[in-house]
Design a protein around this motif. Structure first.
Motif, PDB file in Angstrom:
ATOM      1  N   LEU A 138       0.820  -1.206   0.000  1.00 43.20           N
ATOM      2  CA  LEU A 138       0.000   0.000   0.000  1.00 43.20           C
ATOM      3  C   LEU A 138       0.854   1.255   0.000  1.00 43.20           C
ATOM      4  O   LEU A 138       0.617   2.191  -0.784  1.00 43.20           O
ATOM      5  CB  LEU A 138      -0.931  -0.004   1.224  1.00 43.20           C
ATOM      6  N   ARG A 142       0.486   3.586  -3.201  1.00 43.80           N
ATOM      7  CA  ARG A 142      -0.271   4.814  -2.969  1.00 43.80           C
ATOM      8  C   ARG A 142       0.604   5.995  -2.568  1.00 43.80           C
ATOM      9  O   ARG A 142       0.475   7.099  -3.124  1.00 43.80           O
ATOM     10  CB  ARG A 142      -1.315   4.568  -1.875  1.00 43.80           C
ATOM     11  N   GLN A 168      -3.259  -6.396  -6.445  1.00 42.69           N
ATOM     12  CA  GLN A 168      -4.667  -6.139  -6.126  1.00 42.69           C
ATOM     13  C   GLN A 168      -4.910  -4.698  -5.685  1.00 42.69           C
ATOM     14  O   GLN A 168      -5.933  -4.093  -6.023  1.00 42.69           O
ATOM     15  CB  GLN A 168      -5.111  -7.108  -5.031  1.00 42.69           C
ATOM     16  N   ILE A 169      -3.969  -4.137  -4.926  1.00 37.85           N
ATOM     17  CA  ILE A 169      -4.120  -2.743  -4.488  1.00 37.85           C
ATOM     18  C   ILE A 169      -4.065  -1.803  -5.682  1.00 37.85           C
ATOM     19  O   ILE A 169      -4.872  -0.866  -5.795  1.00 37.85           O
ATOM     20  CB  ILE A 169      -3.039  -2.394  -3.446  1.00 37.85           C
ATOM     21  N   SER A 172      -7.260  -1.891  -7.400  1.00 42.55           N
ATOM     22  CA  SER A 172      -8.318  -1.195  -6.656  1.00 42.55           C
ATOM     23  C   SER A 172      -8.289   0.307  -6.891  1.00 42.55           C
ATOM     24  O   SER A 172      -9.308   0.980  -6.734  1.00 42.55           O
ATOM     25  CB  SER A 172      -8.197  -1.496  -5.156  1.00 42.55           C
ATOM     26  N   GLU A 282     -10.573  -2.257   5.104  1.00 43.26           N
ATOM     27  CA  GLU A 282     -11.681  -1.808   4.267  1.00 43.26           C
ATOM     28  C   GLU A 282     -11.581  -2.380   2.846  1.00 43.26           C
ATOM     29  O   GLU A 282     -12.598  -2.765   2.250  1.00 43.26           O
ATOM     30  CB  GLU A 282     -11.709  -0.275   4.232  1.00 43.26           C
ATOM     31  N   LEU A 283     -10.363  -2.440   2.300  1.00 44.89           N
ATOM     32  CA  LEU A 283     -10.180  -3.029   0.975  1.00 44.89           C
ATOM     33  C   LEU A 283     -10.571  -4.507   0.965  1.00 44.89           C
ATOM     34  O   LEU A 283     -11.230  -4.988   0.037  1.00 44.89           O
ATOM     35  CB  LEU A 283      -8.721  -2.898   0.523  1.00 44.89           C
ATOM     36  N   LYS A 288     -11.928  -6.193  -2.583  1.00 43.40           N
ATOM     37  CA  LYS A 288     -10.951  -5.725  -3.555  1.00 43.40           C
ATOM     38  C   LYS A 288      -9.583  -6.373  -3.379  1.00 43.40           C
ATOM     39  O   LYS A 288      -8.756  -6.345  -4.293  1.00 43.40           O
ATOM     40  CB  LYS A 288     -10.822  -4.201  -3.472  1.00 43.40           C
ATOM     41  N   VAL A 289      -9.330  -6.929  -2.197  1.00 40.99           N
ATOM     42  CA  VAL A 289      -8.060  -7.587  -1.904  1.00 40.99           C
ATOM     43  C   VAL A 289      -8.339  -8.902  -1.197  1.00 40.99           C
ATOM     44  O   VAL A 289      -9.169  -8.947  -0.277  1.00 40.99           O
ATOM     45  CB  VAL A 289      -7.155  -6.694  -1.030  1.00 40.99           C
TER      46      VAL A 289
END
Length: 322
Positions: A138, A142, A168-169, A172, A282-283, A288-289
């Motif tokens: 992440l 990000r 996956q991140i 997303s 939350e992901l 989403k993950v």
């Protein structure tokens, strides 16, 4: 309680399964009954005491922390009087790398800021695979990579622990993702949504004319200039790990190369962060993950698990079930 302990640097055979005192939480601490942990590169550094510079943080002549294990997932058994975020019975997960380690045990007592509520839709074993690897991915995607929707991203080392989360991140965030892996890992990358896959046993991405907005090198070995050439104008190369020469090049020459032209080369040093644990939760709960687990080992099989991890061929994460 039972715990894996060690008193000197070396190979996995220095680990011993022993009976030790169950910890008592301090005023700002949470006592967690550990259900699972997992292995990361940092665990190997603590085991071997290499690179040598790491000893200045973890103990010069012998390990400062006698019980290893950074990732943790479990249930809160007791809380200190100043703890406000958790109560007994809560299911939690966290990264103990800045809190004394100690997850390879039946119980651990840690500051509440090292933990977050466990994602509700995955098991303890899956949750234990997330903290270090997931947050590393992440922060690379990000924070350092400053990813934007629609960008083209290359992840070198996409089938390992950090890599499977990074694919996956990035997806997303709306990116188009190319994963680099060996032939045996192609199906894994397909299953987690990679748009394109480069099998490095048959093809070199550096010889491909395609350029990328972001390259995340998790287990790379290409010269730093090769990564730079594969970037689009204003692209970013984020070095997380890889061969010793690659890490040295990125740390020494990265800042200099970033000063010439409009392509940036940066290094990531993951930092445990409660907010990022919540973000990952939350992901995961949004679907989403999904953690990818290669193998599960019991607490008394920790030496065996480190031997396997040290071979460098794990597909996703290696979990320790406590």
């Amino acid at each position: 309680m039972r715990a894996i302990t060690y008193g000197r640097y070396g190979t996995p055979d220095v680990f011993e399964l022993k009976e030790v005192d169950k910890p008592i939480p301090k005023d700002n601490q949470v006592l967690v009954k550990v259900h699972a942990s997992s292995i990361n590169y940092g665990n190997l550094v603590l085991l071997k005491g290499k690179p040598f510079l790491a000893r200045f943080a973890f103990g010069l002549l012998k390990p400062k922390h006698s019980i290893p294990g950074g990732d943790v997932a479990g249930k809160v058994e007791a809380v200190g009087r100043n703890v406000t975020q958790f109560q007994p019975g809560d299911e939690v997960y966290g990264d103990l790398a800045s809190s004394g380690w100690g997850a390879f045990a039946e119980y651990v007592s840690v500051p509440e800021t090292a933990l977050a509520q466990k994602p509700t839709n995955i098991s303890y074993e899956e949750a234990a695979s997330v903290p270090m690897a997931g947050v590393t991915a992440l922060q690379g995607i990000r924070d350092k990579g400053e990813i934007q929707s629609g960008q083209q991203v290359l992840i070198h080392g996409a089938s390992g622990g950090v890599g499977t989360f990074a694919v996956q991140i990035a997806k997303s965030f709306g990116a188009e993702v190319t994963g680099v892996c060996s032939t045996r890992n192609i199906d894994i990358l397909r299953s987690i949504g990679a748009d394109y896959i480069i099998d490095y046993t048959n093809e070199k991405f550096t010889e491909n004319p395609k350029k990328y907005d972001l390259i995340l090198a998790i287990n790379g070995y290409q010269p730093i200039l090769a990564y730079k050439r594969a970037l689009k104008p204003k692209g970013k190369y984020v070095m997380i790990g890889g061969s010793g020469s690659q890490m040295t090049e990125a740390m020494i020459f990265g800042p200099l190369l970033s000063m010439t032209g409009n392509k940036k080369i940066v290094n990531l040093l993951q930092r445990p962060n409660q907010e990022d644990l919540v973000f990952m939760k939350e992901l995961i709960e949004a679907g989403k993950v999904k953690p990818v687990i290669d193998r599960r080992y019991k607490l008394d099989e920790v030496p065996e698990s480190f031997n396997y991890f040290g071979e460098g061929h794990s597909q996703g994460k290696i979990v320790i079930t406590v």
